[in-house]
Design an enzyme around this catalytic site. Structure first.
Site, PDB file in Angstrom:
ATOM      1  CD  GLU A  60      13.265   8.033  34.826  1.00 30.98           C
ATOM      2  OE1 GLU A  60      12.999   7.045  35.553  1.00 30.98           O
ATOM      3  OE2 GLU A  60      12.681   9.117  34.913  1.00 30.98           O
ATOM      4  CB  ALA A  84      11.462  12.824  29.401  1.00 24.04           C
ATOM      5  CD  GLU A 130      11.771  12.517  37.410  1.00 31.74           C
ATOM      6  OE1 GLU A 130      11.590  12.637  36.183  1.00 31.74           O
ATOM      7  OE2 GLU A 130      12.910  12.523  37.917  1.00 31.74           O
ATOM      8  N   GLY A 178       9.425  10.964  34.006  1.00 26.32           N
ATOM      9  CA  GLY A 178       9.046  12.363  34.228  1.00 26.32           C
ATOM     10  C   GLY A 178       7.573  12.522  34.599  1.00 26.32           C
TER      11      GLY A 178
HETATM   12  N1  CO8 Z   1       8.292   9.208  24.930  1.00 26.67           N
HETATM   13  C1  CO8 Z   1       7.932   9.192  23.635  1.00 26.67           C
HETATM   14  N2  CO8 Z   1       6.997   8.342  23.150  1.00 26.67           N
HETATM   15  C2  CO8 Z   1       6.411   7.486  24.016  1.00 26.67           C
HETATM   16  C3  CO8 Z   1       6.745   7.464  25.382  1.00 26.67           C
HETATM   17  C4  CO8 Z   1       7.736   8.381  25.842  1.00 26.67           C
HETATM   18  N3  CO8 Z   1       8.097   8.434  27.113  1.00 26.67           N
HETATM   19  N4  CO8 Z   1       6.011   6.502  25.984  1.00 26.67           N
HETATM   20  C5  CO8 Z   1       5.232   5.976  25.024  1.00 26.67           C
HETATM   21  N5  CO8 Z   1       5.480   6.548  23.839  1.00 26.67           N
HETATM   22  C6  CO8 Z   1       4.861   6.261  22.539  1.00 26.67           C
HETATM   23  C7  CO8 Z   1       5.356   4.949  21.955  1.00 26.67           C
HETATM   24  O1  CO8 Z   1       6.592   5.132  21.290  1.00 26.67           O
HETATM   25  C8  CO8 Z   1       4.219   4.578  21.034  1.00 26.67           C
HETATM   26  O2  CO8 Z   1       4.335   5.345  19.847  1.00 26.67           O
HETATM   27  P1  CO8 Z   1       4.143   4.607  18.398  1.00 26.67           P
HETATM   28  O3  CO8 Z   1       2.715   4.167  18.408  1.00 26.67           O
HETATM   29  O4  CO8 Z   1       4.436   5.691  17.433  1.00 26.67           O
HETATM   30  O5  CO8 Z   1       5.108   3.480  18.398  1.00 26.67           O
HETATM   31  C9  CO8 Z   1       2.992   5.087  21.786  1.00 26.67           C
HETATM   32  O6  CO8 Z   1       3.458   6.054  22.719  1.00 26.67           O
HETATM   33  C10 CO8 Z   1       2.274   3.990  22.534  1.00 26.67           C
HETATM   34  O7  CO8 Z   1       3.242   3.360  23.380  1.00 26.67           O
HETATM   35  P2  CO8 Z   1       3.381   1.760  23.503  1.00 26.67           P
HETATM   36  O8  CO8 Z   1       3.057   1.123  22.196  1.00 26.67           O
HETATM   37  O9  CO8 Z   1       4.703   1.474  24.102  1.00 26.67           O
HETATM   38  O10 CO8 Z   1       2.185   1.480  24.532  1.00 26.67           O
HETATM   39  P3  CO8 Z   1       2.053   0.271  25.567  1.00 26.67           P
HETATM   40  O11 CO8 Z   1       0.658   0.384  26.102  1.00 26.67           O
HETATM   41  O12 CO8 Z   1       2.491  -1.013  24.949  1.00 26.67           O
HETATM   42  O13 CO8 Z   1       3.101   0.601  26.766  1.00 26.67           O
HETATM   43  C11 CO8 Z   1       4.166   2.063  28.370  1.00 26.67           C
HETATM   44  C12 CO8 Z   1       2.876   1.690  27.621  1.00 26.67           C
HETATM   45  C13 CO8 Z   1       4.473   0.964  29.407  1.00 26.67           C
HETATM   46  C14 CO8 Z   1       3.880   3.376  29.070  1.00 26.67           C
HETATM   47  C15 CO8 Z   1       5.330   2.160  27.364  1.00 26.67           C
HETATM   48  O14 CO8 Z   1       4.930   3.081  26.335  1.00 26.67           O
HETATM   49  C16 CO8 Z   1       6.599   2.704  27.963  1.00 26.67           C
HETATM   50  O15 CO8 Z   1       7.316   1.955  28.610  1.00 26.67           O
HETATM   51  N6  CO8 Z   1       6.911   4.006  27.741  1.00 26.67           N
HETATM   52  C17 CO8 Z   1       8.164   4.615  28.131  1.00 26.67           C
HETATM   53  C18 CO8 Z   1       8.245   4.786  29.631  1.00 26.67           C
HETATM   54  C19 CO8 Z   1       9.591   5.359  30.009  1.00 26.67           C
HETATM   55  O16 CO8 Z   1      10.636   4.792  29.781  1.00 26.67           O
HETATM   56  N7  CO8 Z   1       9.551   6.548  30.631  1.00 26.67           N
HETATM   57  C20 CO8 Z   1      10.732   7.219  31.086  1.00 26.67           C
HETATM   58  C21 CO8 Z   1      11.218   8.163  30.025  1.00 26.67           C
HETATM   59  S1  CO8 Z   1      12.741   8.954  30.490  1.00 26.67           S
HETATM   60  C22 CO8 Z   1      12.277  10.156  31.577  1.00 26.67           C
HETATM   61  O17 CO8 Z   1      11.130  10.360  31.871  1.00 26.67           O
HETATM   62  C23 CO8 Z   1      13.389  10.987  32.151  1.00 26.67           C
HETATM   63  C24 CO8 Z   1      12.864  12.279  32.751  1.00 26.67           C
HETATM   64  C25 CO8 Z   1      14.009  13.251  32.787  1.00 26.67           C
HETATM   65  C26 CO8 Z   1      13.492  14.693  32.795  1.00 26.67           C
HETATM   66  C27 CO8 Z   1      14.647  15.642  32.698  1.00 26.67           C
HETATM   67  C28 CO8 Z   1      14.151  17.086  32.514  1.00 26.67           C
HETATM   68  C29 CO8 Z   1      15.264  18.066  32.459  1.00 26.67           C
END
Ligand code: CO8
Length: 257
Positions: free
Chosen positions: A131, A65, A111, A108
């Site tokens: 999460e 998400a 998922e 997500g």
């Molecule tokens: N949301 C928003 N922005 C994101 C997300 C995300 N999930 N993931 C990455 N980004 C952004 C980063 O903020 C970054 O932006 P900026 O350059 O502006 O700082 C850019 O993408 C690149 O990311 P990283 O610099 O972190 O890249 P890395 O290669 O170092 O890391 C990862 C890659 C491991 C994927 C890392 O980005 C990460 O851990 N991302 C988040 C993963 C996460 O926590 N996902 C779960 C989110 S919560 C969720 O999914 C709940 C679902 C519920 C649904 C409910 C529906 C009703």
């Protein structure tokens, strides 16, 4: 550039949908989910498309998400959120939906892949429900679908620790159907989609419904559902054509009637 690239291939009876928010690792905000739900609703009514492939980027399928969008939502905002409706519309897509996953499929994103009927993973794929690191839990079916897919112990490990598993482990755990070499994930998913799309659309839809019933019912009710679907198909032109083609040693041409 569109946040969801739609490539319809009526000659092959498939469509390929590509998540396209590379600047945020394909984070699934409301706009992407809405576009995906609306596109699948439209494709479900389109007779020239029998199967759909859903993919993301080379390094990221989807990183979950959109955390920035989620950060602004309080409990009432989440309660009134449009996203669960979009998730339900995606889950209700009646035709075969194949995920072609390269790189991260997290939160997500994982998922979403699990809502697809088949997951084809590239060697670089990583699956996780991180999460817990954000002080929340999966909210789009992760606790239910991951546990049904891989069993309690591995699901608990992934959900409680936030640890990812790679493509090989996902294959071992039966989360994915196949692992492909890098660069071949989408072509393999499309080849599989084309093969599936040649079958009777009616039989595909009923087969999909019957398999999904496994997760909703007792064995007796599931067998009953299968039997009824099998019986309904006896009224179809496609069944006559399929059996005639087999007996005449030719390729069947199905019309979805
Ligand atoms: N949301 C928003 N922005 C994101 C997300 C995300 N999930 N993931 C990455 N980004 C952004 C980063 O903020 C970054 O932006 P900026 O350059 O502006 O700082 C850019 O993408 C690149 O990311 P990283 O610099 O972190 O890249 P890395 O290669 O170092 O890391 C990862 C890659 C491991 C994927 C890392 O980005 C990460 O851990 N991302 C988040 C993963 C996460 O926590 N996902 C779960 C989110 S919560 C969720 O999914 C709940 C679902 C519920 C649904 C409910 C529906 C009703």
């Amino acid at each position: 550039m569109s946040i969801l690239i739609i490539d319809e291939r009526p000659d092959d009876a498939i469509a390929v949908l590509t998540l396209n928010r590379p600047e945020v690792h394909n984070a699934l905000n409301t706009a992407v989910l809405e576009a995906l739900a609306q596109t699948l609703e439209r494709l479900s009514a389109q007779d020239d498309i029998n199967a759909v492939v859903l993919t993301g980027g080379e390094k990221v399928f989807a990183a979950g998400a959109d955390v920035r969008e989620m950060a602004d939502l309080d409990a009432i905002g989440i309660y009134r959120d449009a996203r669960p409706g979009h998730w339900r519309a995606i889950a209700a897509f009646p035709k075969p939906l194949i995920a072609a996953v390269n790189g991260y499929a997290l939160g997500g994103g994982c998922e979403l892949a699990m809502q697809c009927d088949i997951i084809i993973a590239g060697e670089s794929a990583q699956f996780g429900l991180p999460e817990i690191n954000l002080g929340i839990i999966p909210g789009a079916g992760g606790t239910q679908r991951l546990t049904r897919a891989v069993g309690k112990s591995l699901a608990m490990k992934m959900i409680l620790s936030g640890e990812f598993i790679d493509a090989a482990a996902a294959l071992d755990a039966e989360l994915v159907a196949e692992v492909t070499p890098a660069g071949e994930t989408i072509s393999r998913a499309c080849a599989l989609a084309c093969k599936i799309a040649e079958k009777s659309p009616l039989a595909l839809e009923m087969a999909k419904q019957s398999v999904l019933k496994t997760f909703e019912t007792s064995l007796a009710d599931g067998l009953d559902f299968e039997r009824r679907s099998f019986t309904i198909l006896a009224a179809s032109e496609d069944r006559k054509e399929g059996i005639a083609a087999f007996l005449e040693k030719r390729k069947a041409t199905f019309k979805g009637r």
